[in-house]
Design a protein around this motif. Structure first.
Motif, short mmCIF file in Angstrom:
data_model
loop_
_atom_site.label_atom_id
_atom_site.label_comp_id
_atom_site.label_asym_id
_atom_site.label_seq_id
_atom_site.Cartn_x
_atom_site.Cartn_y
_atom_site.Cartn_z
N GLU A 139 53.16 61.87 113.11
CA GLU A 139 53.32 63.14 112.40
C GLU A 139 53.34 62.93 110.90
O GLU A 139 52.76 63.71 110.14
CB GLU A 139 54.61 63.83 112.86
CG GLU A 139 54.82 65.20 112.22
CD GLU A 139 56.07 65.91 112.74
OE1 GLU A 139 56.44 66.93 112.15
OE2 GLU A 139 56.66 65.42 113.73
N ASP A 172 58.19 57.23 115.33
CA ASP A 172 56.76 57.49 115.54
C ASP A 172 56.15 58.00 114.24
O ASP A 172 56.50 59.09 113.76
CB ASP A 172 56.59 58.53 116.65
CG ASP A 172 55.12 58.76 116.98
OD1 ASP A 172 54.26 58.13 116.34
OD2 ASP A 172 54.85 59.56 117.89
N ALA A 211 49.90 62.42 109.61
CA ALA A 211 49.16 63.68 109.57
C ALA A 211 49.50 64.46 108.29
O ALA A 211 48.61 65.04 107.65
CB ALA A 211 49.48 64.51 110.80
N LEU A 212 50.77 64.48 107.91
CA LEU A 212 51.17 65.15 106.68
C LEU A 212 50.57 64.45 105.45
O LEU A 212 50.18 65.10 104.48
CB LEU A 212 52.69 65.17 106.57
CG LEU A 212 53.43 66.04 107.60
CD1 LEU A 212 54.93 65.82 107.50
CD2 LEU A 212 53.10 67.51 107.39
N SER A 222 54.71 58.48 105.54
CA SER A 222 54.53 57.30 106.40
C SER A 222 54.79 56.00 105.67
O SER A 222 54.57 54.92 106.22
CB SER A 222 53.10 57.28 106.95
OG SER A 222 52.15 57.14 105.89
#
Length: 372
Positions: A326, A323, A329-330, A298
């Motif tokens: 995801e 977006d 989240a990683l 991110s």
């Protein structure tokens, strides 16, 4: 064994920054692991003591200031015989007294890049640290710089990444704009942290009415930053909040944080951004911050100074054509695996153990060569 010895952390009270926030957090984790820890602030240490008290360390936190501070430090050092002396960017007078005390268990924690302007005081400090201390660098980039400067030898230096407390990521806040995007700056408001690059980015994006901009923090360049915003015609678009006590609430207002430091030693703010569920954008350069950002999905990166590229990424985020959910989240799993404060404490403890051994640090090859 050395890992069972008491620990005396020595940290300057000013300038307030990541070091003063990190050391109490590390000390709290060490106490949780059963260690006997004392935290000593050089200076009045009001903010450091407040953080330490919040962490339950009020009873083991001390501060020394004024004309008698050197004497009080020397008395503390002689009273801490056998303890591990763990210093964090200590001034030359403190380094001199630590060396004079004759301790054989001195850990010098390198949180910042060495200054290339060598005064006689800095030369003396480097000599003391090179021959009397073992060293921890917070990134491979810092480690290489410390070795090249002569502060440390490769066989007495280990790399231990900073950590954050827990790896929980906040849920999206209602404070965040539903139909726009707030880009923020969080940290010391000084040129080297990229405040003027941030304002250039704000000026580039300002014609888009969906964009909002916020600056959280204070610093020596705050007045100049306000003036620069006026010159750029964006004074009404950038909100300067100054220093804020509730930094979590500040994060909840942001959709993206811009980290345009010219050479970030580590970049704890990248990890804090992941914790708060906020993507980041930064420069891809030879620094500890870029080293950390490289392992985060991110953390968007652009070439140094490429404001147009950064603006393009942010517009994509605003258009929802990118977006970060995801990716964030990683990155939560990455925080747990590589950047948790407990992981940092274990790495530091391994360095403590080496004080009584002569084995070569496992990280020497990586520090001497290409950053991982």
């Amino acid at each position: 064994m050395s890992s069972d010895r008491p620990i005396l952390h020595i940290v300057p009270s000013e300038p307030w920054g990541g070091i003063q926030a990190l050391v109490p957090m590390l000390a709290r984790e060490q106490v949780a692991q059963g260690r006997q820890v004392t935290l000593l602030c050089l200076g009045r240490g009001t903010r450091v003591r407040t953080v330490a008290t919040d962490y339950g360390l009020g009873d083991v936190t001390r501060s020394i200031s004024g004309a008698l501070a050197p004497l009080r430090l020397l008395l503390t050092l002689f009273g801490a015989r056998g303890a591990i002396i763990h210093t964090h960017c200590e001034p030359i007078w403190a380094a001199s007294l630590i060396a004079l005390s004759g301790t054989s268990r001195w850990i010098e924690h390198a949180h910042v890049y060495p200054d290339d302007e060598l005064t006689w005081k800095k030369r003396l400090s480097r000599r003391l640290q090179r021959f009397a201390a073992r060293h921890i660098a917070i990134s491979h980039s810092i480690g290489r710089a410390v070795i090249a400067s002569g502060i440390a030898r490769a066989d007495t230096l280990d790399v231990v990444y900073n950590g954050v407390a827990g790896a929980k990521v906040a849920a999206s806040s209602d404070c965040r704009a539903a139909d726009g995007l707030t880009v923020g700056f969080i940290g010391r408001v000084v040129a080297e942290k990229g405040i003027f690059d941030f304002l250039d980015l704000a000026a580039t994006l300002a014609p888009d009415p969906r964009m909002a901009f916020a600056v959280y923090g204070d610093g020596t360049d705050l007045a100049e930053a306000r003036a620069r915003a006026a010159v750029l015609g964006i004074a009404d678009r950038v909100v300067f909040h100054g220093y804020v006590e509730d930094i979590a609430a500040a994060w909840d207002t942001l959709d993206l944080v811009a980290i345009f430091s010219h050479r970030e030693p580590f970049g704890l703010v990248f990890l804090e951004a992941v914790q708060r569920g906020v993507p980041s954008i930064s420069y891809e350069n030879d620094s500890g911050g870029s080293e950390v950002a490289a392992v985060l999905q991110s953390a968007y990166r652009v070439p140094p100074g490429d404001i147009a590229a950064a603006a393009g990424i942010i517009r994509d985020l605003a258009d929802a054509s990118a977006d970060p959910a995801e990716a964030l989240a990683l990155d939560r799993a990455t925080l747990v695996a590589r950047f948790d404060i407990a992981t940092m404490a274990r790495g530091v403890d391994a360095v403590y153990r080496r004080l009584d051994h002569t084995q070569r640090p496992a990280d020497v090859a990586a520090v001497s060569g290409t950053s991982q």
